[in-house]
Scaffold this active site. Structure first.
Site, PDB file in Angstrom:
ATOM      1  N   PRO A  12       0.705  -1.183  -0.169  1.00  0.00           N
ATOM      2  CA  PRO A  12       0.191  -0.169   0.118  1.00  0.00           C
ATOM      3  C   PRO A  12       0.718   1.129   0.101  1.00  0.00           C
ATOM      4  CG  PRO A  12      -0.124  -1.180   2.327  1.00  0.00           C
ATOM      5  CD  PRO A  12       0.734  -1.822   1.322  1.00  0.00           C
ATOM      6  N   ALA A  13       2.114   1.101   0.290  1.00  0.00           N
ATOM      7  CA  ALA A  13       3.039   2.388   0.303  1.00  0.00           C
ATOM      8  C   ALA A  13       3.647   2.684  -1.122  1.00  0.00           C
ATOM      9  CB  ALA A  13       3.820   2.420   1.251  1.00  0.00           C
ATOM     10  N   ARG A  94      12.465  -5.802 -10.077  1.00  0.00           N
ATOM     11  CA  ARG A  94      13.785  -6.204 -10.471  1.00  0.00           C
ATOM     12  C   ARG A  94      15.089  -5.258 -10.323  1.00  0.00           C
ATOM     13  NH1 ARG A  94      15.312  -9.526 -15.564  1.00  0.00           N
ATOM     14  NH2 ARG A  94      13.054  -9.241 -16.284  1.00  0.00           N
ATOM     15  N   ASN A 107      10.061 -13.655  -5.650  1.00  0.00           N
ATOM     16  CA  ASN A 107       8.475 -13.413  -5.887  1.00  0.00           C
ATOM     17  C   ASN A 107       7.765 -14.847  -5.477  1.00  0.00           C
ATOM     18  OD1 ASN A 107       7.642 -10.619  -6.462  1.00  0.00           O
ATOM     19  ND2 ASN A 107       8.969 -11.043  -8.385  1.00  0.00           N
ATOM     20  N   ASP A 161      -3.645  -4.699 -19.907  1.00  0.00           N
ATOM     21  CA  ASP A 161      -3.692  -4.786 -21.276  1.00  0.00           C
ATOM     22  C   ASP A 161      -4.806  -4.767 -22.163  1.00  0.00           C
ATOM     23  OD1 ASP A 161      -0.953  -5.559 -20.604  1.00  0.00           O
ATOM     24  OD2 ASP A 161      -1.765  -7.420 -19.769  1.00  0.00           O
ATOM     25  N   ARG A 164      -5.621  -1.020 -22.481  1.00  0.00           N
ATOM     26  CA  ARG A 164      -4.976  -0.589 -23.522  1.00  0.00           C
ATOM     27  C   ARG A 164      -5.302  -0.813 -24.934  1.00  0.00           C
ATOM     28  NH1 ARG A 164       0.577  -2.255 -19.982  1.00  0.00           N
ATOM     29  NH2 ARG A 164       0.974  -0.508 -19.094  1.00  0.00           N
ATOM     30  N   HIS A 189       0.868 -11.639 -19.054  1.00  0.00           N
ATOM     31  CA  HIS A 189       1.188 -10.108 -19.084  1.00  0.00           C
ATOM     32  C   HIS A 189       2.498  -9.962 -18.906  1.00  0.00           C
ATOM     33  CE1 HIS A 189       0.781  -6.255 -17.975  1.00  0.00           C
ATOM     34  NE2 HIS A 189       1.834  -6.391 -16.742  1.00  0.00           N
TER      35      HIS A 189
HETATM   36  N1  LIG Z   1      -0.195  -6.762 -13.992  1.00  0.00           N
HETATM   37  C1  LIG Z   1      -0.047  -5.432 -14.316  1.00  0.00           C
HETATM   38  O1  LIG Z   1      -0.651  -5.077 -15.176  1.00  0.00           O
HETATM   39  C2  LIG Z   1       1.147  -4.553 -13.632  1.00  0.00           C
HETATM   40  C3  LIG Z   1       1.679  -4.748 -12.691  1.00  0.00           C
HETATM   41  N2  LIG Z   1       2.768  -4.026 -12.056  1.00  0.00           N
HETATM   42  C4  LIG Z   1       3.482  -4.588 -11.148  1.00  0.00           C
HETATM   43  O2  LIG Z   1       3.007  -3.958  -9.846  1.00  0.00           O
HETATM   44  C5  LIG Z   1       3.787  -4.273  -8.708  1.00  0.00           C
HETATM   45  C6  LIG Z   1       3.603  -2.709  -7.648  1.00  0.00           C
HETATM   46  O3  LIG Z   1       4.232  -1.853  -8.618  1.00  0.00           O
HETATM   47  P1  LIG Z   1       4.148  -0.531  -7.890  1.00  0.00           P
HETATM   48  O4  LIG Z   1       3.296  -0.209  -6.972  1.00  0.00           O
HETATM   49  O5  LIG Z   1       4.773   0.436  -9.000  1.00  0.00           O
HETATM   50  O6  LIG Z   1       5.695  -0.636  -7.126  1.00  0.00           O
HETATM   51  P2  LIG Z   1       6.474   0.186  -5.982  1.00  0.00           P
HETATM   52  O7  LIG Z   1       7.497  -0.484  -5.860  1.00  0.00           O
HETATM   53  O8  LIG Z   1       6.134   1.427  -5.957  1.00  0.00           O
HETATM   54  O9  LIG Z   1       5.459  -0.428  -4.542  1.00  0.00           O
HETATM   55  C7  LIG Z   1       5.684  -1.640  -4.158  1.00  0.00           C
HETATM   56  C8  LIG Z   1       5.136  -1.823  -2.759  1.00  0.00           C
HETATM   57  O10 LIG Z   1       5.157  -3.048  -2.421  1.00  0.00           O
HETATM   58  C9  LIG Z   1       5.901  -3.152  -1.015  1.00  0.00           C
HETATM   59  N3  LIG Z   1       6.147  -4.699  -0.981  1.00  0.00           N
HETATM   60  C10 LIG Z   1       7.221  -5.262  -1.532  1.00  0.00           C
HETATM   61  N4  LIG Z   1       7.238  -6.774  -1.116  1.00  0.00           N
HETATM   62  C11 LIG Z   1       6.209  -6.886  -0.225  1.00  0.00           C
HETATM   63  C12 LIG Z   1       5.642  -7.773   0.565  1.00  0.00           C
HETATM   64  N5  LIG Z   1       6.136  -9.033   0.561  1.00  0.00           N
HETATM   65  N6  LIG Z   1       4.289  -7.596   1.175  1.00  0.00           N
HETATM   66  C13 LIG Z   1       3.891  -6.358   1.407  1.00  0.00           C
HETATM   67  N7  LIG Z   1       4.306  -5.327   0.544  1.00  0.00           N
HETATM   68  C14 LIG Z   1       5.491  -5.554   0.047  1.00  0.00           C
HETATM   69  C15 LIG Z   1       6.987  -2.307  -1.169  1.00  0.00           C
HETATM   70  O11 LIG Z   1       7.428  -1.939   0.245  1.00  0.00           O
HETATM   71  C16 LIG Z   1       6.233  -0.935  -1.700  1.00  0.00           C
HETATM   72  O12 LIG Z   1       5.689  -0.295  -0.952  1.00  0.00           O
HETATM   73  C17 LIG Z   1       5.198  -4.593  -9.464  1.00  0.00           C
HETATM   74  O13 LIG Z   1       5.432  -6.085  -9.346  1.00  0.00           O
HETATM   75  C18 LIG Z   1       4.844  -4.077 -10.808  1.00  0.00           C
HETATM   76  O14 LIG Z   1       5.679  -4.787 -11.722  1.00  0.00           O
HETATM   77  C19 LIG Z   1       2.622  -2.787 -12.540  1.00  0.00           C
HETATM   78  C20 LIG Z   1       2.074  -2.178 -13.497  1.00  0.00           C
HETATM   79  C21 LIG Z   1       1.023  -2.992 -14.382  1.00  0.00           C
HETATM   80  O1  LIG Z   2       6.771  -3.808 -15.879  1.00  0.00           O
HETATM   81  C1  LIG Z   2       6.144  -3.207 -14.988  1.00  0.00           C
HETATM   82  O2  LIG Z   2       6.250  -3.050 -13.997  1.00  0.00           O
HETATM   83  C2  LIG Z   2       4.942  -2.494 -15.637  1.00  0.00           C
HETATM   84  C3  LIG Z   2       3.985  -3.430 -16.286  1.00  0.00           C
HETATM   85  O3  LIG Z   2       3.704  -4.406 -16.030  1.00  0.00           O
HETATM   86  C4  LIG Z   2       2.998  -2.661 -17.042  1.00  0.00           C
HETATM   87  O4  LIG Z   2       2.939  -1.479 -17.168  1.00  0.00           O
HETATM   88  O5  LIG Z   2       2.348  -3.451 -18.025  1.00  0.00           O
END
Ligand SMILES: NC(=O)C1=CN([C@@H]2O[C@H](COP(=O)(O)OP(=O)(O)OC[C@H]3O[C@@H](n4cnc5c(N)ncnc54)[C@H](O)[C@@H]3O)[C@@H](O)[C@H]2O)C=CC1
Ligand SMILES: O=C([O-])CC(=O)C(=O)O
Length: 328
Positions: A12-13, A94, A107, A161, A164, A189
């Protein structure tokens, strides 16, 4: 007023957390008459905890009438106890010098322990969306780690996706997104996904009668498949607002129904279209009564079959790689 439901959000952060939590609390996800209790699971490190404190202060300051409870924890069982909806957003990004196998392994551990905790303490009807990447394989791990929950409790986010893809068709044709239907995205994805317009309609006409085949092959498919990395390049950070919006869309339609609209969800295969049972694969679905059905009866030409085979092979190799780390 309905009885409050419990919604757990991990990470959530982070960026997506920030773009999602306020919309959940406002009613955008579960409707304007559904109060929610938010349970936020973050890592113990001080930077994340400090940022989380700020997010919670802002949530309080919005004075959302539907927000009937707000708590944070670093304990998975406390986070998932009796939860109705879980948005698994937090994941290990990564890092420099990290290979794909290292990312999968880091993960795998996170989603294995979260799956076990869900198995033990979540509501039996819980709806889980995995956003954290690699989201299909992370959802598969969580599902396999939760044998007492129905596999149908678990899903991965491919809605971004699909959103988009609809938006690209809208831009090209000039039709509003709401006039574009039956757009599908198949598979993982990742850049191997297959955005598919073969059944799509624009203002009631077949998209393939309006759009040039070369545009679909050479521009539309690569633009959708590589959109995530283009956004990282342009913004210097990954998609967060659009990812949060897609997570809200996915959960809202699953919970409240998609009114006949096709929605792309990563769901465990039931063997449809020859995809091995259990593999978490992007399929076109229709949601009703708090459940989803995979759209049946679609046909593929040879090019589409090859694209589906490629994304399937990638998902099978991810699954085999994580099987080596986990005893599933
Ligand atoms: N499926 C999709 O379409 C998409 C997926 N993503 C993915 O979403 C994920 C999050 O992205 P963002 O919020 O931008 O990243 P971010 O790095 O800003 O935030 C991730 C948060 O998760 C927390 N975290 C990490 N491991 C944790 C755990 N074991 N338990 C609880 N909290 C944990 C971190 O401390 C951080 O606050 C990434 O893996 C990103 O690749 C991003 C965009 C699209
Ligand atoms: O690779 C990422 O973290 C971003 C992602 O999944 C997306 O924007 O589709």
């Amino acid at each position: 007023m309905k009885t409050p439901v419990r919604v757990t959000v991990t990470g959530p952060a982070g960026q997506i957390g920030y773009s999602t939590l306020f919309r959940i609390a406002s009613g955008a996800m579960l409707g304007p008459d559904q109060p929610v209790e938010l349970r936020l699971l973050e890592r113990t490190n001080s930077t994340s905890q400090s940022a989380l404190k700020g997010v919670m202060m802002e949530l309080e300051d919005c004075a959302f009438p539907l927000l009937h409870g707000l708590m944070s924890t670093t304990d998975q069982k406390e986070a998932f106890r009796d939860t109705d909806y879980a948005l698994l957003i937090g994941a290990r990004p990564r890092g420099p010098g990290m290979e794909r196998a290292d990312l999968l392994e880091a993960n795998a551990q996170i989603f294995n322990t979260q799956g076990r905790a869900l198995d033990e303490v979540a509501k039996r009807s819980v709806k889980v969306i995995v956003v954290g990447n690699p989201c299909n394989t992370n959802a598969w791990i969580a599902m396999k780690s939760a044998p007492s929950l129905s596999p149908k409790c678990f899903s991965a986010m491919l809605r971004l996706d699909q959103n988009r893809a609809r938006a690209q068709v809208a831009k090209k044709t000039g039709a509003p997104v709401s006039h574009i239907h039956q757009v599908a995205v198949w598979g993982n994805h990742s850049p191997t996904m297959f955005p598919d317009l073969s059944a799509a309609t624009v203002d009631g006409r077949k998209a393939t009668d309006i759009l040039d085949a070369a545009w679909i092959r050479d521009e539309f498919i690569p633009t959708v498949a590589k959109r995530g990395s283009e956004i990282i390049k342009a913004r210097g950070a990954s998609s967060a607002a659009s990812a949060g919006a897609a997570a809200i869309d996915h959960m809202r339609d699953w919970a409240l129904g998609s009114a006949g609209e096709w929605v792309t969800m990563g769901v465990p295969s039931d063997g449809s279209y020859g995809i091995p049972e259990g593999l978490v694969f992007g399929f076109p679905c229709v949601c009703r009564n708090g459940d989803y059905d995979i759209v049946q009866g679609l046909g593929f030409d040879d090019e589409a079959k090859a694209r589906i085979a490629k994304t399937l092979a990638e998902l099978e190799s991810e699954r085999d790689a994580v099987k080596a780390f986990l005893k599933l």
